[in-house]
Design an enzyme around this catalytic site. Structure first.
Site, PDB file in Angstrom:
ATOM      1  N   THR A 216      27.662  35.236  37.941  1.00 19.85           N
ATOM      2  CA  THR A 216      27.213  35.340  39.326  1.00 19.85           C
ATOM      3  C   THR A 216      28.205  34.687  40.277  1.00 19.85           C
ATOM      4  O   THR A 216      28.532  35.243  41.338  1.00 19.85           O
ATOM      5  CB  THR A 216      25.819  34.706  39.487  1.00 19.85           C
ATOM      6  OG1 THR A 216      24.879  35.488  38.740  1.00 19.85           O
ATOM      7  CG2 THR A 216      25.394  34.669  40.940  1.00 19.85           C
TER       8      THR A 216
ATOM      9  N   ASN B  19      23.836  46.484  33.125  1.00 23.43           N
ATOM     10  CA  ASN B  19      23.092  45.485  32.368  1.00 23.43           C
ATOM     11  C   ASN B  19      21.695  45.950  31.959  1.00 23.43           C
ATOM     12  O   ASN B  19      21.105  45.383  31.046  1.00 23.43           O
ATOM     13  CB  ASN B  19      22.968  44.187  33.183  1.00 23.43           C
ATOM     14  CG  ASN B  19      22.404  44.430  34.568  1.00 23.43           C
ATOM     15  OD1 ASN B  19      22.943  45.229  35.339  1.00 23.43           O
ATOM     16  ND2 ASN B  19      21.333  43.740  34.911  1.00 23.43           N
TER      17      ASN B  19
ATOM     18  N   SER C 175      30.983  36.228  31.625  1.00 21.64           N
ATOM     19  CA  SER C 175      30.117  35.065  31.453  1.00 21.64           C
ATOM     20  C   SER C 175      30.028  34.675  29.989  1.00 21.64           C
ATOM     21  O   SER C 175      29.993  35.547  29.110  1.00 21.64           O
ATOM     22  CB  SER C 175      28.718  35.385  31.995  1.00 21.64           C
ATOM     23  OG  SER C 175      27.855  34.288  31.876  1.00 21.64           O
TER      24      SER C 175
ATOM     25  N   HIS D 225      27.512  33.073  28.234  1.00 21.19           N
ATOM     26  CA  HIS D 225      26.263  33.130  27.474  1.00 21.19           C
ATOM     27  C   HIS D 225      25.853  34.536  27.063  1.00 21.19           C
ATOM     28  O   HIS D 225      24.838  34.717  26.383  1.00 21.19           O
ATOM     29  CB  HIS D 225      25.129  32.437  28.246  1.00 21.19           C
ATOM     30  CG  HIS D 225      24.576  33.208  29.397  1.00 21.19           C
ATOM     31  ND1 HIS D 225      23.365  33.846  29.349  1.00 21.19           N
ATOM     32  CD2 HIS D 225      25.061  33.425  30.642  1.00 21.19           C
ATOM     33  CE1 HIS D 225      23.115  34.423  30.505  1.00 21.19           C
ATOM     34  NE2 HIS D 225      24.139  34.181  31.313  1.00 21.19           N
TER      35      HIS D 225
ATOM     36  N   CYS E  83      17.422  38.345  35.801  1.00 23.01           N
ATOM     37  CA  CYS E  83      17.527  37.715  37.116  1.00 23.01           C
ATOM     38  C   CYS E  83      16.459  38.201  38.084  1.00 23.01           C
ATOM     39  O   CYS E  83      16.260  37.609  39.138  1.00 23.01           O
ATOM     40  CB  CYS E  83      18.914  37.960  37.701  1.00 23.01           C
ATOM     41  SG  CYS E  83      20.238  37.246  36.710  1.00 23.01           S
TER      42      CYS E  83
END
Length: 396
Positions: free
Chosen positions: A73, A153, A201, A203, A327
């Site tokens: 993000t 995603n 990212s 994770h 999110c």
């Protein structure tokens, strides 16, 4: 503990044991601040540089083009806001798509409202793919940035990134891609794909949370995003998250080394699951492109089903899945991605995203499909809409 099957790897992944083992000494033994001048601490600066080199080599990039951030993000925000600041005098037009992650969409809205930018939100086809001709038509003399995600995603569709990058460069426009879901799942060459900036990212690839990176091609005049220190070559101030960077580097290395074998196994299980669901559960729809798709992504909409009830009942059977982006899990609105590919609200509400991991087995898939069949049948049995539909079908 009862049955536990985790199928939400697009939301987050568990840290690989090798990653955790690599990180631990940097919480206790090698805890020094990399900016300090004495040897004990400054060694961490060299260790950070090694992780930068590891990640760059995976992307075909240069070491000094990798900037560590707090996650995907932040990387997305940095790419868009800093481009707007640095190139705003040239133009105030940005092109993106309607199915981007909200880290992109909300940042675009911010730039529109607060800084007078105009943003073109490209439509996608029924599989979630951007039309290249529509992209070309959207380009204006004042377009300074095209930002299109590498892979979605929610529905897993993979965009024609190389072609998009080529179009951008032919028109002298910067090209950013949100590759948070793609990095570690798909081979990426930033030069071959004409990518100027790329977000990723930790994770999502069995690394730690709170760490990511932004690739910025040398020569792109992106300014500092966080002020207050000389870290990240004066572009992103703040004491480096040394354990996180070490973990990200190790996770990236493991993902790259295992990619071919791992994704082939995921792809086989993905297709097996899709085939079983389509054959055994009526009135369902596969969302996303059937072939141009992330290896681990399965996304279905089930008619006459409410997604939240489906998730709760799956959870009661020890199955972790989602209805879309983690999110936006608190939102009652249907997925903006599913609406963008043309699904009506009532069908979009009945969506289920299952994302496989390296530990997912065929037995896991069989168990999930069997339980899913029972749950869908149960929920439809409680639905007046389904009852009415069946009655009308019988009277035809």
């Amino acid at each position: 503990m009862g049955k536990f099957i985790y199928l939400d790897n697009a939301a987050t992944t568990k840290i690989a044991p090798e990653v955790m083992e690599t990180m631990l000494p940097y919480f206790t033994e090698y805890f020094g601040n990399p900016s300090s001048v004495y040897g004990f601490a400054s060694q961490n600066k060299e260790r950070i540089a090694k992780q930068r080199e590891r990640i760059a080599s995976i992307l075909g990039a240069k070491e000094n083009e990798i900037y560590f951030t707090g996650g995907g993000t932040e990387s997305d925000n940095w790419a868009l806001k800093a481009t707007a600041e640095a190139y705003g005098a040239k133009g105030k037009h940005i092109i993106t798509s309607r199915i981007e992650h909200h880290a992109i969409l909300h940042t675009c809205e911010y730039l529109e409202k607060q800084h007078g930018f105009e943003v073109t939100y490209l439509d996608v086809d029924e599989n979630g793919i951007v039309d290249l001709e529509a992209l070309k038509k959207a380009i204006r003399p004042d377009t300074i940035l095209i930002s299109i995600m590498f892979a979605n995603n929610e529905i897993g569709s993979i965009q024609p990134i190389k072609e998009i990058g080529q179009i951008a460069h032919e028109h002298g426009i910067l090209f950013h891609t949100d590759a948070v879901q793609a990095f570690g799942q798909i081979l990426i060459d930033v030069d071959a794909c004409h990518i100027d900036m790329l977000s990723a990212s930790g994770h999502k690839i069995n690394g730690p949370k709170g760490i990511g990176f932004l690739y910025i091609r040398k020569g792109v005049k992106i300014r500092s995003f966080i002020h207050g220190g000389a870290q990240e070559r004066k572009r992103r101030a703040g004491t480096e998250n040394v354990p996180g960077i070490i973990g990200l580097g190790k996770a990236a290395e493991l993902a790259a080394d295992s990619m071919e074998e791992r994704t082939a196994a995921e792809r086989a299980l993905r297709d097996y699951m899709i085939e079983r669901i389509e054959k055994e559960i009526p009135y369902c729809r596969l969302n996303g492109d059937r072939t141009k798709r992330l290896p681990n992504n399965v996304n279905f909409s089930f008619r006459f089903i409410e997604g939240e009830s489906l998730l709760i009942m799956l959870d009661m059977k020890g199955i972790c899945a989602s209805s879309g982006s983690a999110c936006t899990s608190g939102s009652l609105d249907p997925s903006h991605v599913l609406l963008a590919i043309g699904l009506p609200h009532e069908i979009a509400h009945g969506s289920l995203r299952m994302t496989l991991g390296a530990d997912t087995s065929k037995d896991d898939i069989d168990y999930v499909v069997e339980e899913l069949k029972k749950i869908v049948e149960h929920l439809r049995g409680m639905s007046p809409l389904y009852e009415d539909f069946v009655r009308k079908q019988a009277n035809k």
